[in-house]
Design a protein around this motif. Structure first.
Motif, short mmCIF file in Angstrom:
data_model
loop_
_atom_site.label_atom_id
_atom_site.label_comp_id
_atom_site.label_asym_id
_atom_site.label_seq_id
_atom_site.Cartn_x
_atom_site.Cartn_y
_atom_site.Cartn_z
N ALA A 1 8.83 20.49 -13.13
CA ALA A 1 10.11 21.22 -13.09
C ALA A 1 10.67 21.20 -11.66
O ALA A 1 11.88 21.14 -11.45
N TYR A 2 9.78 21.25 -10.68
CA TYR A 2 10.22 21.22 -9.28
C TYR A 2 10.87 19.86 -8.97
O TYR A 2 11.93 19.80 -8.33
N LEU A 3 10.24 18.80 -9.44
CA LEU A 3 10.82 17.46 -9.19
C LEU A 3 12.15 17.30 -9.94
O LEU A 3 13.08 16.66 -9.43
N ASP A 4 12.25 17.90 -11.12
CA ASP A 4 13.54 17.87 -11.85
C ASP A 4 14.63 18.53 -11.00
O ASP A 4 15.74 18.01 -10.87
N ALA A 5 14.27 19.70 -10.42
CA ALA A 5 15.26 20.43 -9.60
C ALA A 5 15.60 19.63 -8.34
O ALA A 5 16.76 19.56 -7.93
N LEU A 6 14.57 19.00 -7.77
CA LEU A 6 14.79 18.18 -6.57
C LEU A 6 15.77 17.05 -6.89
O LEU A 6 16.64 16.71 -6.08
N GLU A 7 15.61 16.51 -8.07
CA GLU A 7 16.50 15.41 -8.47
C GLU A 7 17.94 15.91 -8.65
O GLU A 7 18.89 15.27 -8.22
N ARG A 8 18.08 17.09 -9.25
CA ARG A 8 19.43 17.67 -9.40
C ARG A 8 20.03 17.96 -8.03
O ARG A 8 21.20 17.67 -7.78
N GLN A 9 19.19 18.51 -7.14
CA GLN A 9 19.70 18.82 -5.80
C GLN A 9 20.10 17.54 -5.07
O GLN A 9 21.18 17.47 -4.45
N ALA A 10 19.25 16.50 -5.16
CA ALA A 10 19.54 15.24 -4.47
C ALA A 10 20.87 14.66 -4.96
O ALA A 10 21.69 14.18 -4.17
N ARG B 1 7.68 9.33 -8.27
CA ARG B 1 8.97 9.93 -8.63
C ARG B 1 9.66 10.50 -7.40
O ARG B 1 10.88 10.39 -7.26
N LEU B 2 8.88 11.10 -6.52
CA LEU B 2 9.44 11.66 -5.28
C LEU B 2 10.12 10.54 -4.47
O LEU B 2 11.23 10.70 -3.96
N CYS B 3 9.44 9.40 -4.37
CA CYS B 3 10.01 8.26 -3.63
C CYS B 3 11.26 7.75 -4.34
O CYS B 3 12.26 7.39 -3.68
N ASP B 4 11.23 7.75 -5.67
CA ASP B 4 12.42 7.31 -6.43
C ASP B 4 13.61 8.22 -6.13
O ASP B 4 14.74 7.76 -5.99
N ILE B 5 13.35 9.53 -6.05
CA ILE B 5 14.45 10.47 -5.76
C ILE B 5 15.04 10.16 -4.39
O ILE B 5 16.26 10.10 -4.21
N ALA B 6 14.15 9.95 -3.39
CA ALA B 6 14.64 9.65 -2.03
C ALA B 6 15.44 8.35 -2.02
O ALA B 6 16.48 8.26 -1.38
N GLU B 7 14.96 7.36 -2.77
CA GLU B 7 15.63 6.05 -2.74
C GLU B 7 16.85 6.01 -3.63
O GLU B 7 17.95 5.66 -3.19
#
Ligand SMILES: C[S@@+](CC[C@H](N)C(=O)[O-])C[C@H]1O[C@@H](n2cnc3c(N)ncnc32)[C@H](O)[C@@H]1O
Ligand code: SF4
Length: 447
Positions: A75-84, A120-126
């Motif tokens: 859920a945290y990574l989902d939110a990170l993706e929305r924020q990004a 997934r974290l790297c995918d969000i950054a990229e």
């Protein structure tokens, strides 16, 4: 303030100015799009914050929680993706002039995430932010237990250039005294796994001033670290901060000259040992192996450039505003803030922050962040940015430092600390805080 407090070399670690405890809820909740509209965006730094750890160490007051109940990291990574997605949109999605010059994953412990979650974290950054992780310096923090081969393989493959491992002490009894449960054998195994990956820079964090630590055991830890020839070493004096486990165990009795003396002695022992073993001092805490290849982006200057922080403990910096989400040290509040973050849909506004253009904060930040580096402040850079010399803005403070023997006068083009000045970095920093920042920090501490 008492005389002992004034003379203590250990008042405040200024790793960023101002500290997050001065951020306040922003009534007008400015739109990120407006905040970033006039900013240079061609050499930004990107920071992704992961607020999870396996344990809560006794000294730690960072924004992090122990463990993650089922599904929380996802859920945290989902939110990170929305924020990004929202932040990239605010910067100008697809705009050519947006470029990240550095990236970092910090915490907490980013390697608390599984290998698949790190992908997934790297995918969000990229893919969401547009950072080219393989082309820029990428630093990742890890703890020994979570530095597993599968996670390290992902991080190396995705472009990590620096792996920072918190070890604190190679003596098991000292790690226990700092409430950092770990075994030497596991620490050595983690170091071996890191050296087996292709990550070019290993950083090791060590702490001095732990209960029961002696000059001899400190040298033992330093030698154990040196055996791995780390490219970087950070030597941290122990601080016992309000709300931490060590503080609950032995509440801070106030200024302690004997402890100050012990930390100062161990600082000098550590510094001299590393200087004698081929390291160059970069700041009070940081040492770099002299023959290590140069690191860091060529075109990123931390005094001036913008930072985009994603995640609920991360800060972001524009010239006019430093902002973040709410901040806490207590477990209960931290959990509440993370729970709120994971259910947030609208990431288009700044929520908490501190204005930098009022109160001459940018000058103070520039002075602090340059002066506390061993190489010092280039007077010409300061003049180009602010129109005058540092002495025009901070005459009395600089005179005081010079009187105490903390400033060199060898080179008029550079404002540089003497070795004694560097040793007193944590006393110098707070003397340069603005009255507004001092008052806001004191108000937070009283809460
Ligand atoms: C984010 S942690 C490092 C990564 C990882 N979470 C770990 O602990 O292994 C940041 C570092 O700051 C240092 N640190 C944090 N709080 C401190 C304190 N109160 N006194 C001294 N050092 C501290 C520790 O050396 C720690 O490794
Ligand atoms: S020192 Fe590192 S592992 Fe320990 S609680 Fe803090 S962030 Fe987590």
């Amino acid at each position: 303030m008492t005389t002992a407090q004034l003379t203590s070399p250990y008042q405040h670690y200024v790793y960023a100015y101002p500290h997050k405890t001065v951020y306040r809820e922003l009534e007008e909740r400015p739109l990120l799009r407006d905040l970033w509209a006039g900013e240079a965006k061609d050499a930004l730094s990107l920071y992704l914050h992961i607020p999870f750890c396996e344990v809560r160490c006794g000294f730690c007051n960072l924004f992090t929680r122990i463990g993650a109940p089922d599904g929380l990291t996802g859920a945290y990574l989902d939110a990170l993706e929305r924020q990004a997605t929202a932040v990239r949109e605010a910067l100008g999605a697809g705009a050519d002039e947006v470029r990240f010059a550095t990236a970092a994953f910090g915490g907490g412990t980013p390697t608390f995430l599984t290998a698949a979650e790190l992908e997934r974290l790297c995918d969000i950054a990229e893919h969401r932010m547009g950072a080219d992780l393989r082309a820029v310096p990428l630093s990742v923090e890890a703890s020994p237990a979570t530095a597993t081969a599968d996670r390290l393989a992902v991080l190396a493959e995705r472009g990590t250039t620096r792996l920072s491992l918190g070890i604190q002490s190679f003596v098991d009894a000292e790690a226990r005294a700092a409430v950092r449960p770990q075994r030497r054998a596991d620490v050595e195994a983690a170091l071996g796994r890191i050296r087996d990956t292709a990550v070019p820079v290993l950083n090791i964090d060590l702490i001095y001033g732990i209960d029961g630590q002696t000059e001899q055991t400190w040298l033992h830890s330093l030698d154990a670290a040196l055996a791995w020839r780390p490219e970087e070493l950070y030597l941290y004096p122990l601080y016992v901060r309000p709300g931490t486990g060590l503080d609950r165990r032995t509440p801070d009795p106030g200024p302690d000259p004997a402890w100050d003396e012990q930390r100062l002695r161990l600082y000098r022992v550590g510094r001299d040992h590393l200087l004698a073993h081929g390291y160059t001092q970069q700041s009070m805490r940081m040492f770099r192996r002299t023959d290590a290849p140069p690191q860091g982006a060529d075109d990123y200057a931390c005094q001036t450039d913008g930072m985009i922080g994603l995640g609920c403990g991360a800060r972001s910096y524009t010239r006019a505003l430093h902002y973040s989400f709410d901040y806490a040290v207590g477990m209960q509040q931290i959990r509440g803030i993370i729970d709120d973050y994971v259910t947030t849909d609208d990431f288009t506004h700044a929520e908490f922050g501190h204005a930098m253009e009022d109160h001459d904060e940018s000058r103070r930040r520039h002075l602090l962040q340059s002066l506390l580096q061993a190489e010092g402040l280039q007077v010409a850079d300061y003049r180009a940015r602010f129109g005058g010399a540092p002495a025009d803005d901070f005459g009395p403070e600089l005179e005081r430092f010079a009187d105490r023997g903390w400033l060199t006068d060898a080179d008029p083009t550079t404002l540089r600390l003497t070795p004694e000045g560097l040793a007193h970095s944590d006393a110098i920093g707070p003397e340069l805080f603005s009255p507004a920042v001092r008052a806001a920090m004191a108000e937070y501490d009283r809460k």
